[in-house]
Design a protein around this motif. Structure first.
Motif, PDB file in Angstrom:
ATOM      1  N   LEU A   1       0.873  -1.038   0.093  1.00 20.95           N
ATOM      2  CA  LEU A   1      -0.005   0.073  -0.070  1.00 20.95           C
ATOM      3  C   LEU A   1       0.927   1.216  -0.037  1.00 20.95           C
ATOM      4  O   LEU A   1       1.925   1.335   0.662  1.00 20.95           O
ATOM      5  CB  LEU A   1      -0.752   0.031   1.347  1.00 20.95           C
ATOM      6  N   GLU A   2       0.587   2.485  -0.584  1.00 22.18           N
ATOM      7  CA  GLU A   2       1.194   3.636  -0.914  1.00 22.18           C
ATOM      8  C   GLU A   2       0.407   4.744  -0.634  1.00 22.18           C
ATOM      9  O   GLU A   2      -1.095   4.480  -0.875  1.00 22.18           O
ATOM     10  CB  GLU A   2       1.897   3.851  -2.014  1.00 22.18           C
ATOM     11  N   TYR A   3       0.888   5.905   0.040  1.00 21.86           N
ATOM     12  CA  TYR A   3       0.138   7.129   0.298  1.00 21.86           C
ATOM     13  C   TYR A   3       1.526   8.115  -0.186  1.00 21.86           C
ATOM     14  O   TYR A   3       2.555   7.960   0.470  1.00 21.86           O
ATOM     15  CB  TYR A   3      -0.409   7.492   1.563  1.00 21.86           C
ATOM     16  N   SER A   4       1.162   9.097  -1.061  1.00 17.42           N
ATOM     17  CA  SER A   4       1.915  10.017  -1.106  1.00 17.42           C
ATOM     18  C   SER A   4       1.570  11.406  -1.548  1.00 17.42           C
ATOM     19  O   SER A   4       0.496  11.510  -1.976  1.00 17.42           O
ATOM     20  CB  SER A   4       3.068   9.816  -2.346  1.00 17.42           C
ATOM     21  N   ASP A   5       2.175  12.454  -1.045  1.00 19.80           N
ATOM     22  CA  ASP A   5       2.113  13.930  -1.622  1.00 19.80           C
ATOM     23  C   ASP A   5       3.323  14.593  -1.955  1.00 19.80           C
ATOM     24  O   ASP A   5       4.245  13.935  -2.254  1.00 19.80           O
ATOM     25  CB  ASP A   5       1.010  14.565  -0.552  1.00 19.80           C
ATOM     26  N   ASP A   6       3.286  15.991  -2.122  1.00 24.36           N
ATOM     27  CA  ASP A   6       4.445  16.588  -2.556  1.00 24.36           C
ATOM     28  C   ASP A   6       5.599  16.604  -1.453  1.00 24.36           C
ATOM     29  O   ASP A   6       6.769  16.809  -1.490  1.00 24.36           O
ATOM     30  CB  ASP A   6       4.504  17.997  -3.008  1.00 24.36           C
ATOM     31  N   ARG A   7       5.222  16.157  -0.172  1.00 25.03           N
ATOM     32  CA  ARG A   7       6.073  16.208   0.852  1.00 25.03           C
ATOM     33  C   ARG A   7       6.607  14.706   1.389  1.00 25.03           C
ATOM     34  O   ARG A   7       7.626  14.718   1.984  1.00 25.03           O
ATOM     35  CB  ARG A   7       5.443  16.893   2.187  1.00 25.03           C
ATOM     36  N   ILE A   8       5.754  13.689   1.205  1.00 23.51           N
ATOM     37  CA  ILE A   8       5.964  12.386   1.817  1.00 23.51           C
ATOM     38  C   ILE A   8       5.677  11.294   1.022  1.00 23.51           C
ATOM     39  O   ILE A   8       4.854  11.479   0.186  1.00 23.51           O
ATOM     40  CB  ILE A   8       5.067  12.231   3.100  1.00 23.51           C
ATOM     41  N   CYS A   9       6.044  10.054   1.089  1.00 16.77           N
ATOM     42  CA  CYS A   9       5.976   8.904   0.491  1.00 16.77           C
ATOM     43  C   CYS A   9       5.826   7.920   1.340  1.00 16.77           C
ATOM     44  O   CYS A   9       7.095   7.682   2.245  1.00 16.77           O
ATOM     45  CB  CYS A   9       6.866   8.433  -0.829  1.00 16.77           C
TER      46      CYS A   9
END
Length: 593
Positions: A39-47
């Motif tokens: 499972l992955e979650y990301s935005d411009d700050r974190i992965c």
């Protein structure tokens, strides 16, 4: 069973390197079944990345509009002293809400072994947390522009985008104790969270805080003063509660059963709880461990006892998990429809937590007098801990010894307990026990096995820490505690394998059984040990960049000659150089302090 990892960018206007994300994806699990299960979650700050084989049978993630959270292990969170534990997902939600709102009430109530992360999407702030004992680790690699974190050190070791530097302090401690002290790792700028600690990262923002300290326990209405004679019964009730809340509604479980007391106590408690217990032992036939475990299984009334041929699944595996995995997959066990077929109950934590091994009166008295130098000397001598630096060159060998002494002294002095008699015990709790399951957590992706360890229940440990230490030394209290178990189980009616210098077992024992701590080894074992040491020495000498910088070449050649001739056994000389080489070969440099 959950493994998680991720990267957080510390500065504004920076993007996460694609190569770094790809390396995290490829290293989070080495098992082929997990390739499509990340499972992955990301935005411009974190992965953030997470994989879970489902050993606990409950989700290890929580999402809502403003929060993403992952958890490894089970926090064992109750809504009241006698309440059943909340489901893992619901517990994670409450933990995450505490973290993002700056509260700690829920965190202090958790009794289990776990670590977790919560990401506040609105504020772009990451929180990382370990359980009260810190048994379930999080490693954090602090770099100028980002942090990279994971629940297994091997994941950070696999990252090639940034160079790693060996920390000789951490390596010296590993060579001596088997683990680094404090928050150190074998690498510079890679840290582990302390027990009961939170790390929080935001944009140009960082905070470390301890929500739980064992040397400064909070006032609690749960733990009331009781007469000494009632303490064994009190701790027995807490232990049975620890068993009950971990069982939930399980009717069939698997458990290790050795010839010692820790696993016997766990199995007896499970049997007293009305559970169908499958037990296994993987010691050598003809040993006390093997024979006493069989006697204990019969006495306690366990219907299922197996002897497993010890077969490790990976290097350094102390539990023979290839054989354990086969046992858990057996038709006999699976036909009983176990709710958690990949979970094994274990007695880990009992000997240090309750039995107070590694301690004696001299160590405790020195600590009480605040003579910590004497306490450390007595502690090292009593346990015969140390490491040979004979094969290092004189400069590096001297540095190695200095680092070991400096590290343990500083760690002992950092513990500010109101009861100084508990200081060395707390040192063991926060170092030896916190690192005890390192190999287990490093290789969960391959072994696919989770442990249930009720001796690490934080309420159980807290009750112990709140009482004077003297009655607990040498397993004296432990044996009184075991008398509280139901008489029909006969826990103390068959012999057990006692620790050296601790209260002996006086029950009649079969003749000719080998003893786990007997230092006598066969000539064949010595020959094998010499051969292994010789092979290690060859590897070290062949690595010219390493050997010229850190080793005494003359002593190395003498050592190899001694191993070939077989006149004396000095195989232990090669241990410290081999430990240093292991991490040197995975890094780019060594930082000498």
């Amino acid at each position: 069973m959950t493994i998680f990892a991720g990267v957080f960018m510390r500065r504004p206007g920076q993007s996460i390197p694609t190569e770094l994300i790809n390396e995290l994806r490829s290293s989070i699990s080495r098992h082929p079944d997990d390739a499509s299960n990340v499972l992955e979650y990301s935005d411009d700050r974190i992965c953030l990345l997470k994989t879970d084989i489902g050993a606990l049978g409950e989700p290890g993630e929580f999402y809502k509009t403003s929060i993403t959270a992952f958890i490894a292990g089970d926090p064992i969170l109750q809504n009241g002293n006698d309440a059943a534990p909340l489901p893992r997902k619901e517990s994670l939600q409450m933990i995450a809400n505490d973290l993002v709102t700056g509260k700690q009430d829920v965190l202090r109530l958790c009794r289990g072994i776990y670590c977790a992360l919560a990401y506040d999407k609105t504020r772009q702030k990451l929180h990382l947390i370990t359980d009260k004992l810190g048994v379930r680790p999080i490693y954090i690699w602090v770099l100028p522009d980002c942090i990279i974190f994971s629940t297994a050190l091997r994941i950070l070791e696999a990252i090639s985008l940034f160079g790693k530097t060996v920390d000789p302090q951490g390596v010296a401690e590993i060579a001596c104790f088997g683990y680094p002290l404090s928050d150190r790792s074998p690498y510079e700028n890679i840290y582990t969270l302390h027990a009961g600690e939170i790390w929080s990262y935001g944009i140009n923002e960082f905070e470390r805080q301890r929500y739980w300290r064992w040397d400064s326990l909070p006032e609690s209405t749960k733990f009331k003063a009781i007469p000494d004679e009632k303490l064994p019964e009190r701790l027995y009730r807490i232990f049975m509660d620890a068993i009950s809340i971990r069982l939930r509604k399980q009717k069939t479980v698997a458990a290790f059963l050795s010839g010692g007391l820790d696993s016997r106590a766990v199995v007896a408690a499970l049997q007293a709880s009305g559970v169908n217990v499958f037990t296994a032992n993987f010691s050598t036939p003809g040993s006390q461990d093997y024979v006493f475990s069989q006697l204990a299984a019969k006495q306690i009334g366990v219907a299922h006892f197996s002897h497993l041929q010890f077969r490790p699944l990976v290097g350094g595996d102390p539990y023979g998990k290839a054989a354990v995995r086969e046992w858990l997959n057996s038709a006999e066990f699976l036909n009983q429809d176990p709710q958690r077929p990949s979970v094994v109950w274990s007695g880990d934590g009992g000997s240090v937590g309750l039995g107070h091994v590694y301690l004696n009166t001299d160590i405790v008295q020195a600590a009480c007098a605040h003579d910590f130098k004497k306490a450390v000397t007595s502690f090292m001598t009593y346990n015969q801990w140390g490491t040979s630096t004979k094969l290092f060159n004189s400069s590096f060998g001297s540095t190695f010894v200095t680092l070991i002494n400096k590290g343990i002294q500083a760690e002992i002095e950092s513990i500010q307990s109101a009861d100084p008699s508990r200081i060395v015990y707390l040192f063991l709790l926060l170092n030896d026990q916190r690192r005890h399951m390192f190999n287990h957590f490093e290789n969960m992706d391959l072994t696919r096995i989770e442990f249930e360890e009720p001796f690490y229940d934080s309420d159980f440990i807290e009750e112990i820490v709140r009482h004077p230490i003297d009655p607990f030394l040498y397993h004296n209290f432990y044996l009184e505690w075991l008398k509280c178990f139901p008489r029909n189980l006969g826990v103390l009616e068959v012999p057990w394998q006692a620790y050296p210098n601790h209260k002996p077992c006086l029950l009649p024992q079969p003749d000719g059984l080998s003893y786990q701590w007997d230092r006598k080894i066969s000539s064949e074992q010595i020959k094998k040990r010499r051969h292994t040491a010789l092979q290690k020495a060859k590897i070290l000498l062949n690595e010219s960049r390493f050997s010229k910088k850190y080793l005494n070449i003359g002593y190395m050649r003498l050592f190899m000659l001694l191993m070939r001739l077989g006149k004396v056994d000095r195989s232990y000389w090669v241990h410290a150089p081999s430990v240093l080489h292991r991490y040197w070969s995975r890094a780019d440099s060594i930082k000498l302090k």
